[in-house]
Design an enzyme around this catalytic site. Structure first.
Site, PDB file in Angstrom:
ATOM      1  N   GLY A   1      -5.575  57.458 -37.766  1.00  0.00           N
ATOM      2  CA  GLY A   1      -6.245  55.779 -37.933  1.00  0.00           C
ATOM      3  C   GLY A   1      -7.012  55.595 -38.814  1.00  0.00           C
TER       4      GLY A   1
ATOM      5  N   ASN B   1      -6.096  65.086 -32.335  1.00  0.00           N
ATOM      6  CA  ASN B   1      -5.799  65.815 -31.998  1.00  0.00           C
ATOM      7  C   ASN B   1      -5.286  66.925 -33.007  1.00  0.00           C
ATOM      8  OD1 ASN B   1      -3.989  64.083 -30.935  1.00  0.00           O
ATOM      9  ND2 ASN B   1      -4.709  64.831 -29.305  1.00  0.00           N
TER      10      ASN B   1
ATOM     11  N   THR C   1     -10.346  58.591 -31.819  1.00  0.00           N
ATOM     12  CA  THR C   1      -9.349  58.157 -32.236  1.00  0.00           C
ATOM     13  C   THR C   1      -9.384  56.688 -31.088  1.00  0.00           C
ATOM     14  OG1 THR C   1      -7.059  58.188 -31.327  1.00  0.00           O
ATOM     15  CG2 THR C   1      -8.405  59.776 -30.608  1.00  0.00           C
TER      16      THR C   1
ATOM     17  N   ASP D   1      -6.963  56.125 -29.585  1.00  0.00           N
ATOM     18  CA  ASP D   1      -6.174  56.098 -28.467  1.00  0.00           C
ATOM     19  C   ASP D   1      -7.406  56.954 -26.991  1.00  0.00           C
ATOM     20  OD1 ASP D   1      -4.151  55.403 -30.051  1.00  0.00           O
ATOM     21  OD2 ASP D   1      -3.444  57.467 -30.695  1.00  0.00           O
TER      22      ASP D   1
ATOM     23  N   GLY E   1      -1.210  53.250 -29.099  1.00  0.00           N
ATOM     24  CA  GLY E   1      -1.554  54.159 -27.978  1.00  0.00           C
ATOM     25  C   GLY E   1      -0.974  55.406 -27.730  1.00  0.00           C
ATOM     26  N   ARG E   2       0.059  55.717 -28.494  1.00  0.00           N
ATOM     27  CA  ARG E   2       0.903  56.444 -28.528  1.00  0.00           C
ATOM     28  C   ARG E   2       1.102  57.134 -27.254  1.00  0.00           C
ATOM     29  NH1 ARG E   2      -0.303  61.028 -32.938  1.00  0.00           N
ATOM     30  NH2 ARG E   2      -0.763  59.736 -34.869  1.00  0.00           N
TER      31      ARG E   2
ATOM     32  N   GLU F   1       3.231  50.034 -27.620  1.00  0.00           N
ATOM     33  CA  GLU F   1       4.230  50.010 -28.600  1.00  0.00           C
ATOM     34  C   GLU F   1       5.739  50.992 -28.356  1.00  0.00           C
ATOM     35  OE1 GLU F   1       1.984  49.818 -31.940  1.00  0.00           O
ATOM     36  OE2 GLU F   1       1.876  51.744 -32.173  1.00  0.00           O
TER      37      GLU F   1
ATOM     38  N   ARG G   1      -8.355  48.206 -34.192  1.00  0.00           N
ATOM     39  CA  ARG G   1      -8.852  49.063 -34.382  1.00  0.00           C
ATOM     40  C   ARG G   1      -9.813  49.036 -35.314  1.00  0.00           C
ATOM     41  NH1 ARG G   1      -6.032  51.600 -38.210  1.00  0.00           N
ATOM     42  NH2 ARG G   1      -3.312  51.635 -37.707  1.00  0.00           N
TER      43      ARG G   1
END
Lengths: 380, 380
Positions: free
Chosen positions: A8, A103, A131, A133, A179-180, A237, A291
């Site tokens: 992203g 990652n 990231t 995240d 944020g996964r 999400e 972001r």
């Protein structure tokens, strides 16, 4: 030298690019600096941009420009791709490859570095962390996170004061964030309220403390409304319950032609459930602006992103390979830049530390405030 | 004097409150200044806050604080409420009532003023305009709109540069915004891109140019992607097609216990339709932060909101009633404050001017840029 961006886009990923570019130029040891278009696919397609003679003025603008100047991607390198990529790099006489990403990107760097070693190909690979995240191992925090914290903290604050002013219209507001699998971005919502505003903190639904089921979430929010008259809830999400069911619905409400599954938004789903239960609820979804916003970008984050990019270029030129530059807190509380083996980052996920999660499972501790607030910069 | 706030909270509604409060204090003619809690319901419940001795320091903080300090509401006054409200105002010896809000609030002021006249009750009523929807008649623009424009313009810009950087991930992005039946807030998305970035302007789905049906929207976006490789589309949360069907679905997907109907989000619905049609799409929904953010508040908007509040207080004290303060552009292009009969505002909706809508129906004209850009302040 070849530089790529992956995953992203963020408000600070171009700062890392400029950091690396300028360090390479300053070294006097790199003849030509190329950017790959849309990540590693740019190598397979030999789609490059020459950055060597980018003017100082353009570099200064790009340093503060959100998005991904080279174009980004999420292509997953297969074993069959390794030789074609390394062959292409050899043909173009690439000596250093820097890859800015999370990652997955670290995994790409790891695989390429190992395969290059097997082939005795003289090529240095470095990973530059990026990231929002904040889920990379081996670094205190990740570039992009400070800015997204600043955005989500302010966004949540707005939602809280709005809900507080008119609880009779909508008593409950969900804020659906990225944020996964980790709760770092969700936790940022709690940074909105400190000191004498701590009573106004939002509820957090953290992946690290999955709810048993939707009923438990409803009960939690009803209690909160009974206590405060309103509730603002930050929800990731991709929230799943303890048994792995998506809170947005346990079957995808849509599967596309490629087989990708789309789960209903947990914000939308929970808003309906709460409203059915007699509490009018709605949700906001800040999405990509969180972001990307340069208005909300943290100056600390921008500076760190640039420094991590620059150090990666210097280390590659000095002969390091298969490393990622990372932040490590020193005894004075400041951040040192170190290099860590990329294999310790590749495909691993750092969850929110237990010490950062409140005993109720829906708040953060003072330790988290101490950890995260400095990342937002001087004017959080 | 009694002051109330109504409708959605904004970044600048408290500036109007402070403007009115300080003008009343400065006049030396008002002994006591009260705020009603949660709008006109605060009168029915006799729920007031005394603002007379609010310190200068608190006033200065509140002037720049988003949300609605008095609490807001959406209570619709019925004919049976009029006497109880006016009786209560008489008992508390209220001489001036100022009400900050949109067209519903103007209607409340209009009804109360007419009924007070019928009763020969000596009471001045003034309306102070406030709505991010910018849909009030008789004023050049509305307090709140400049700030929401600044927010949505930047948010849309972020989405465009994000999509532009990775069209192969998601070629289409919807941004779902507020604005009720008028396209003013949607149009603000186009302010993101001017000059040499005009080619990056978003598509707008305007209520003033309703699509025939969903197929027409899909075709429009497919054309855009064919031309640019990506598409960012700003869509109002209540978008209806030409036959009045909600684009989010022509039947509500949910009806609550009070009979309120909830239509699916058009952003969610259109994202699914587009993805089915082979274009991966997703949506963002900035929600309340768009009208609440103090970071994004426009300094021009704040100053106008305060001035409109102050002038309403001065006019009420001078004997005016049943008027709304409004902005009128003067020959130098600046804004004068005037008073207009509140009945010309009550329950009317000002749609986006035809002259502001591009011939394709999905863009804005230079005239709209000229109209709206100054409202964003010196640093749009």
């Amino acid at each position: 030298m070849l530089i790529g961006q992956s995953g992203g886009a963020t408000a600070v990923i171009n700062a890392s690019l400029i950091g690396a570019l300028e360090a390479a130029l300053d070294s006097g040891k790199v003849g030509r600096i190329l950017g790959m278009r849309h990540g590693i696919e740019g190598v397979l397609k030999r789609d490059f941009i020459d950055l060597t003679s980018l003017s100082q003025e353009r570099r200064n603008l790009l340093r503060l420009t959100p998005s991904s100047a080279l174009g980004t991607g999420r292509y997953k390198v297969t074993p069959d791709d390794l030789d074609p990529i390394l062959d292409q790099l050899a043909r173009d006489d690439v000596r250093y490859l820097l890859y800015i990403g999370g990652n997955d990107s670290a995994d790409t760097v790891h695989k390429l570095a190992m395969h290059a070693a097997r082939r005795d190909q003289n090529l240095a690979f470095m990973s530059i962390p990026k990231t929002v995240d904040n889920d990379l191992a081996e670094t205190h925090h990740c570039p992009g996170y400070g800015s997204v914290c600043r955005y989500i903290a302010n966004f949540t604050r707005d939602a809280i004061y709005d809900t507080f002013a008119s609880p009779q219209l909508y008593a409950v507001k969900f804020i659906e964030v990225m944020g996964r699998d980790a709760g770092w971005v969700t936790a940022a919502g709690a940074l909105a309220m400190t000191g004498d505003e701590a009573d106004l903190a939002p509820l957090l639904l953290l992946p690290e403390r999955p709810p048993r089921d939707t009923d438990e979430i409803v009960a939690l929010i009803k209690d909160d409304v009974a206590r405060r008259g309103w509730s603002v809830v930050v929800v990731p999400e991709t929230l799943q319950d303890a048994s792995g069911r998506y809170v947005g619905g346990d079957t995808p409400n849509f599967v596309d032609s490629f087989g990708h599954e789309y789960y209903a938004s947990p914000g939308a789903a929970l808003s309906q459930v709460l409203t059915s239960a007699g509490l009018r609820a709605r949700y906001d979804k800040p999405g990509t602006s969180a972001r990307m916003s340069n208005v909300m970008a943290s100056s600390v984050d921008l500076a760190e992103a640039e420094a991590l990019g620059a150090e990666a270029a210097r280390l590659a030129i000095a002969g390091e390979t298969a490393k990622m530059t990372a932040l490590r807190q020193n005894d004075q509380g400041g951040m040192d830049i170190v290099a860590v083996p990329v294999e310790r980052v590749a495909n691993r996920v750092r969850l929110l530390d237990d010490a950062f999660i409140g005993v109720d499972g829906h708040s953060v501790t003072d330790a988290f405030h101490d950890y995260a607030l400095p990342l937002l910069g001087p004017d959080p």
